[in-house]
Design an enzyme around this catalytic site. Structure first.
Site, mmCIF file in Angstrom:
data_model
loop_
_atom_site.group_PDB
_atom_site.id
_atom_site.type_symbol
_atom_site.label_atom_id
_atom_site.label_comp_id
_atom_site.label_asym_id
_atom_site.label_seq_id
_atom_site.Cartn_x
_atom_site.Cartn_y
_atom_site.Cartn_z
ATOM 1 C CB SER A 103 -1.241 3.268 -3.914
ATOM 2 O OG SER A 103 -2.108 2.901 -2.657
ATOM 3 C CG ASP A 238 -4.716 10.109 -0.751
ATOM 4 O OD1 ASP A 238 -5.370 9.255 -0.093
ATOM 5 O OD2 ASP A 238 -3.610 9.664 -1.316
ATOM 6 C CG HIS A 266 -5.372 6.733 -2.496
ATOM 7 N ND1 HIS A 266 -4.188 6.848 -1.876
ATOM 8 C CD2 HIS A 266 -5.255 5.358 -2.929
ATOM 9 C CE1 HIS A 266 -3.481 5.431 -1.841
ATOM 10 N NE2 HIS A 266 -3.982 4.513 -2.517
#
Length: 290
Positions: A103, A238, A266
């Protein structure tokens, strides 16, 4: 053996843990915004270390036991976080490492390859987007409607000293980012966030400041300049950066390889995909940048 220590890096204190033998190739695990070193599961780290890697997981500034700042006023930028990673390698006397970022940590890792290519042998980008969070990618699918709705509502006041309330809020927050085709383990999530709360200098700063920092100039147009061997890992479910973000990232970095993380939202690579992700990481980190 696993060890924890505080090192000086780029003018701040960073807390880190290491796994494995220092003579082995180093893997630097870079957590996402709002996350600490615990986001890299200890068993995941040990699997890599047992296969001949020196694994480093650490708290970014404003997370865990690293230097923390007043909530709402982080006096640093994303580029400072990148420099922190370089300084951490300096503190450990490591010339080059294999950087793995998830991320927001994937944004840091992209910039390491672009601005400090002499310090990374390979990079791995997990659950991230071309150019990094904070820069619009209008040609790519937006976040899920459920996430968009959650972010558009008025944020409730949080008593950050209330462990039970904070853990409950963070479990609910994590649920929004999880895959929809597998059952969400609320008990495991609560246990995890309880451990995070208990070791964090300022949980309010961790869950606020990293999302306020300046991401700097967009760099997506520079991705074609990355010469470092690159692996992209992306969840098929995600909701923040839909699957196409990972595919596009791999397409825009020359010779990048791509591994899908099935039934993954995610998140850091969950245990159910370790049998795919760990071998892919080991193969990838057996390479060296030319």
């Amino acid at each position: 053996m696993c060890s924890e220590q505080i090192v000086q890096s780029n003018g701040v204190e960073l807390c880190l843990e290491t796994f494995g033998d220092r003579v082995d190739p180093a893997i630097l695990l870079i957590a996402g915004a709002g996350s600490c070193l615990l986001s890299w599961d200890e068993e995941f780290c040990r699997r890599l270390a047992d296969a001949g890697r020196f694994v480093i997981r650490y708290d970014n500034r404003d997370s865990g036991r690293s230097t923390s700042y007043e909530v709402g006023s982080p006096p640093y930028s994303l580029n400072d976080v990148v420099s922190d990673a370089v300084g951490l390698l300096d503190a450990l006397a490591i010339d080059r490492a294999h950087a793995v970022g998830v991320s927001g940590g994937g944004a840091v890792t992209q910039l390491l390859a672009l601005d400090h290519p002499d310090r990374v042998d390979t990079i791995t980008l997990a659950s991230t987007t071309p150019g990094g969070p904070g820069h619009e990618a209008l040609d790519l699918p937006p976040m899920s409607s459920a996430l968009a709705e959650a972010f558009s509502g008025e944020e409730p006041q949080q008593d950050w000293s209330d462990r039970t309330g904070v853990v409950e809020s963070l479990v609910a927050f994590e649920r929004l980012f999880a895959a929809q085709t597998v059952e969400f383990d609320a008990a495991a999530s609560a246990e995890f966030w309880g451990r995070v709360f208990d070791r964090t200098v300022d949980i309010a700063a961790q869950m606020t400041n990293p999302f306020l920092i300046d991401a700097g100039e967009p760099w997506r147009a520079r991705l074609g300049d990355i010469a470092t061997p690159t692996l992209v890992l992306h969840g098929t479910e995600d909701p923040l950066f839909p699957y196409e973000h990972g595919l596009t990232l791999a397409k825009e970095i020359p010779r990048a390889s791509f591994v899908a993380m099935k039934q993954t939202g995610h998140e850091n690579p969950p245990r159910r995909v370790w049998d795919v992700v760990v071998p892919a990481l080991l193969e990838h980190t057996s390479r060296r940048s030319s």
